[in-house]
Design an enzyme around this catalytic site. Sequence first.
Site, PDB file in Angstrom:
ATOM      1  N   ARG B  23      10.857  -9.135  -4.374  1.00  0.00           N
ATOM      2  CA  ARG B  23      10.842 -10.318  -5.241  1.00  0.00           C
ATOM      3  C   ARG B  23      10.981  -9.932  -6.709  1.00  0.00           C
ATOM      4  NH1 ARG B  23       6.479 -12.383  -1.681  1.00  0.00           N
ATOM      5  NH2 ARG B  23       7.373 -13.982  -0.320  1.00  0.00           N
ATOM      6  N   ASN B  43      -4.062  -6.496  12.084  1.00  0.00           N
ATOM      7  CA  ASN B  43      -5.078  -5.480  12.279  1.00  0.00           C
ATOM      8  C   ASN B  43      -6.456  -6.045  12.618  1.00  0.00           C
ATOM      9  OD1 ASN B  43      -5.834  -2.807  12.120  1.00  0.00           O
ATOM     10  ND2 ASN B  43      -4.565  -2.531  10.298  1.00  0.00           N
ATOM     11  N   CYS B  44      -6.882  -6.993  11.796  1.00  0.00           N
ATOM     12  CA  CYS B  44      -8.233  -7.546  11.943  1.00  0.00           C
ATOM     13  C   CYS B  44      -8.346  -8.461  13.155  1.00  0.00           C
ATOM     14  CB  CYS B  44      -8.626  -8.305  10.686  1.00  0.00           C
ATOM     15  SG  CYS B  44      -8.440  -7.333   9.187  1.00  0.00           S
ATOM     16  N   ASN B 275      -1.536  11.770  -8.804  1.00  0.00           N
ATOM     17  CA  ASN B 275      -1.273  12.771  -9.846  1.00  0.00           C
ATOM     18  C   ASN B 275       0.195  13.186  -9.896  1.00  0.00           C
ATOM     19  OD1 ASN B 275      -1.730  14.016  -7.269  1.00  0.00           O
ATOM     20  ND2 ASN B 275      -1.696  15.993  -8.308  1.00  0.00           N
ATOM     21  N   TYR B 280       2.780   6.539  -5.660  1.00  0.00           N
ATOM     22  CA  TYR B 280       1.664   5.596  -5.668  1.00  0.00           C
ATOM     23  C   TYR B 280       0.976   5.648  -4.307  1.00  0.00           C
ATOM     24  CZ  TYR B 280       4.040   3.660  -9.742  1.00  0.00           C
ATOM     25  OH  TYR B 280       4.625   3.513 -10.967  1.00  0.00           O
ATOM     26  N   ALA B 281      -0.259   5.198  -4.273  1.00  0.00           N
ATOM     27  CA  ALA B 281      -0.930   5.088  -2.966  1.00  0.00           C
ATOM     28  C   ALA B 281      -1.821   3.859  -2.946  1.00  0.00           C
ATOM     29  CB  ALA B 281      -1.743   6.343  -2.678  1.00  0.00           C
ATOM     30  N   GLY B 283      -4.296   1.082  -0.086  1.00  0.00           N
ATOM     31  CA  GLY B 283      -4.851   0.800   1.239  1.00  0.00           C
ATOM     32  C   GLY B 283      -6.018   1.684   1.638  1.00  0.00           C
ATOM     33  N   ASP B 284      -6.229   1.776   2.944  1.00  0.00           N
ATOM     34  CA  ASP B 284      -7.426   2.427   3.480  1.00  0.00           C
ATOM     35  C   ASP B 284      -7.510   3.916   3.172  1.00  0.00           C
ATOM     36  OD1 ASP B 284      -7.773  -0.061   4.533  1.00  0.00           O
ATOM     37  OD2 ASP B 284      -7.675   0.547   6.641  1.00  0.00           O
ATOM     38  N   TYR B 426     -21.496 -31.064  -4.089  1.00  0.00           N
ATOM     39  CA  TYR B 426     -22.586 -31.576  -3.271  1.00  0.00           C
ATOM     40  C   TYR B 426     -22.324 -32.971  -2.724  1.00  0.00           C
ATOM     41  CZ  TYR B 426     -26.834 -34.033  -2.062  1.00  0.00           C
ATOM     42  OH  TYR B 426     -27.750 -34.812  -1.410  1.00  0.00           O
TER      43      TYR B 426
END
Lengths: 557, 557
Positions: B23, B43-44, B275, B280-281, B283-284, B426
């Site tokens: 995009r 996944n979940c 570094n 780039y990195a 996620g888990d 409420y």
Amino acid sequence: MNKKVIIVGGVAGGASAAARLRRLDEEAEIILLERGEHISFANCGLPYYIGGTIQDRSKLLVQTPEMMDRRFRIDVRVQNEAIQINTKDKTVTIQHNGDTYEENYDALILSPGAKPISPSIEGIDHSKILSLRNISDTDHIKSMVDMDAVREVTVIGGGFIGVEMAEVLAERGLKVTLVESAPHILAPFDDDVVPIVEKELQDHGVRLILGDPVMKFNDVSGNGPEVILQSGHSHHADLVIMAIGVMPDTAFLKDSGIELGPKGHIIVNEYLQTNCEDVYAVGDAIEISNFVTGQKTAVPLAGPANKQGRIAADHIAGLPSKYEGAQGTSILKVFGLTAASTGSNERTLRRSGIPYRTALVHPGSHAGYYPGAEPMTLKLIYDKQGRVLGAQALGGAGVDKRMDVLATVIRLKGTVQDLTELELAYAPPYSSAKDPVNMAGFVAQNDLNGMSPTITLEDIKERNKENTILLDVRTRQEFEQGHIPDAVNIPLDELRDRLDQLDSSKKLLVYCQVGLRGYTAVRILRQKGFNAVNLTGGYKYYKSASFTPDQDGIIIY
Amino acid sequence: MNKKVIIVGGVAGGASAAARLRRLDEEAEIILLERGEHISFANCGLPYYIGGTIQDRSKLLVQTPEMMDRRFRIDVRVQNEAIQINTKDKTVTIQHNGDTYEENYDALILSPGAKPISPSIEGIDHSKILSLRNISDTDHIKSMVDMDAVREVTVIGGGFIGVEMAEVLAERGLKVTLVESAPHILAPFDDDVVPIVEKELQDHGVRLILGDPVMKFNDVSGNGPEVILQSGHSHHADLVIMAIGVMPDTAFLKDSGIELGPKGHIIVNEYLQTNCEDVYAVGDAIEISNFVTGQKTAVPLAGPANKQGRIAADHIAGLPSKYEGAQGTSILKVFGLTAASTGSNERTLRRSGIPYRTALVHPGSHAGYYPGAEPMTLKLIYDKQGRVLGAQALGGAGVDKRMDVLATVIRLKGTVQDLTELELAYAPPYSSAKDPVNMAGFVAQNDLNGMSPTITLEDIKERNKENTILLDVRTRQEFEQGHIPDAVNIPLDELRDRLDQLDSSKKLLVYCQVGLRGYTAVRILRQKGFNAVNLTGGYKYYKSASFTPDQDGIIIY
């Protein structure tokens, strides 16, 4: 010397103030005056008792005078009405059983509340035209609707109480007509989303008459009144509920020297002090600051009233609490629908001259692959700097949750950027990895940074057809099942290969079903040099906003 | 020249990054490498497919390679595994069908995820000991539990996946044992509230063995393994699910020059850059900042992974997005119970040496007079300045809502004062005029300003019995039905008249059922010169924290 504090009005604000004050000052003499029979009753529960959802009447009585005395040593006097305040001598004149007496005070908290507006309409004194404020009104209305003879009820006024009454009576199987003088019900919601509620009412058998004020009531002897509307339409009702709004119940303050606003609201500062020394006011009868616009307003809701009661008590006891204004967060159950709003809507912002933009999304309540997800419509209103100004949400499960998150963001003066960063609780039964609130933030962010400027239905309506193209990027099948008039169809997945079919000198107004494919299309088009914008909320928004109640032949004005 | 971006890993973070990048950059060449058969799967949702709540397997496949190509022109290569990264030459070595090939990149996003920890326990290679990561694991486990022969399942590990698996398998009617080596399951929750979840599991037939690590598995020929615990306890299982945690799946980065943490997590900065240039990195597999403490941590959750994917894509495209850290908001359904947490718990704060205080309330999900309100336990953790550090909530309806509000307050760096001022939605079906979040704020505020200092169960346990009185202010009847040992009973409504029965030289540790009457008692006592404090959460908290799983004779260590 122990402080003597008189509290006028024993429901939400007054009862809260009394309990808080005792916790702060064990020695104070606290007198709670209540004109009616009951203190601290469940105001917001009254319609549900009439409807039968709440079956046990005693549940409406949250606190009794005996409990308040036993636990808090508060001198509760029901059926004692403050009829005059002498702010110079610091006395209250009280009427009880036809007699009057006086009490002096060191501090006074006024919590008289608001009463239903009773307009001077011909025939309104009919015995079968009632309004709802307290337990005795509730008993009266309930005894009426419990009678077999009452089959057709007309509710006048489409505010919160009117809509709740229409719902609970329809759920009891009565034939309900809801009459609203404005073009739409429920003023906290904008015209483009409130048709979702109107449709829900109609789908559950409530007849809606919009934009048609009541002119008079004809007394048909031995029968309920005949309701005559401005349009000339008339219909019979076995019972009429008047719910056109409330006004502050402050007539008794007229000569007190306590400053009142143009509509009778008590004027207070941020400590809830009136202009008269040691006189405080809280609840539905006061004028407060709108938390978002800073302008003066009245917010007759239980949440603010309770908080104000606490703050007035704090200030009397020497604590530095302040009331920062109300944002008018409110919520309503209408059959299977939940409708909630917070902050300012388009109407109030336009009136205040505050510029804003809007984003609208249609997320599911939780991950689509887990059963039971329910759709919602979430409208976000924000300014050019990204500050969140207001939100409206309508749908099923999870609407209340998203509204509370957005109300919190507004209270903490957050931005659409913050919405994108919120880390909300996700597991498939509860939400999606990108929560609806995150999604609304993404759309608003893409709008503000120019990645995908949003347009609204109004922009579509008012477009110049000469120099714009209305581009539907849904599939051919979706397009054929219904589209906005004059739209051309290029499905998103074909768009890259068909760019040469689009006139790049024209502005492209793109839409899809809910806004997501439109966003992707706008990104493709803008990168290819087209001036493309995206209809926020897509065709689904167009369809739901276009709903018009079916009147079985009644003309809607 | 068009940019060439390679993304390693096609699930949450990787798939998000790919779509966002397209995009932002219509011209970039985007290659998505996925070692497994499927990208962007739910996944979940995997446990819920095994359990049968999600019946249609195809719903787990949120995106297919074909859809990603058609809509986003992304070159998705499943069963293509990145086996080596050359950060100098900017190439990735890829294994596919037994062959290897290379691709160069201008930018690289690593999203390899985390894999189940497989400890070196004797017998763990048994064919009926499985773990759950992807669709193929899911298919395998489901095919096993679909067999009639599988009746008894042991789940090893009481983290989120372990508890979810125990729940879904028990709901299928299997006999489930859940083994946890620590004294309690679900580390995000503190020891004083997690027994509520443990009780829910036991009440639904899950056998819990706590504080007892697995020693080995015996292979009983032709049968499922025998599970041998450190205590010596052993039991048979037709199937064992290993779910003791996950570790970053980063072995392939060993010689890449990309910096890894001590446990193999990829080290990134706030732009999610490693570094190594242009790498780039997300996620888990990455190490991130804890939003509350600022300390380094890993949060293997879908929400953060998705947000990180978006941010890495933004940065590659030149947008200034930053990742501000994760607060670990998480939520879990356990039969009829919802358990949710956000921010830091007591355990992590103690470990970090950060001082904190706690407040605990037991509000209903909505107004008590409207039917269907469900109780919840809400624990708030805050510092002496009032900043909210964390929260845990357990109960039925509305737990997710309050957790999201509190997660929002933490994100916007709000205080307990802010909690008291939040104006939440409420109406009786949704909340109370004072929402549970407001209530928690009031308790914390009263604690911090000294009006009603709170104490915890630990303070009760560690009290000096010589110079303290444990005072139960509930009714005589409540007291007789159960109380904390050594407590004396003076019902609140009698307290004012019985003050002379209390030794004012001793500290009074007050409690009631949930904390509210205790608060009123403390206010009376402190104003009368007593040093009184209130057990937050009251006797109900004491009772629920004292729950111990019933082991049918098994010793719990």
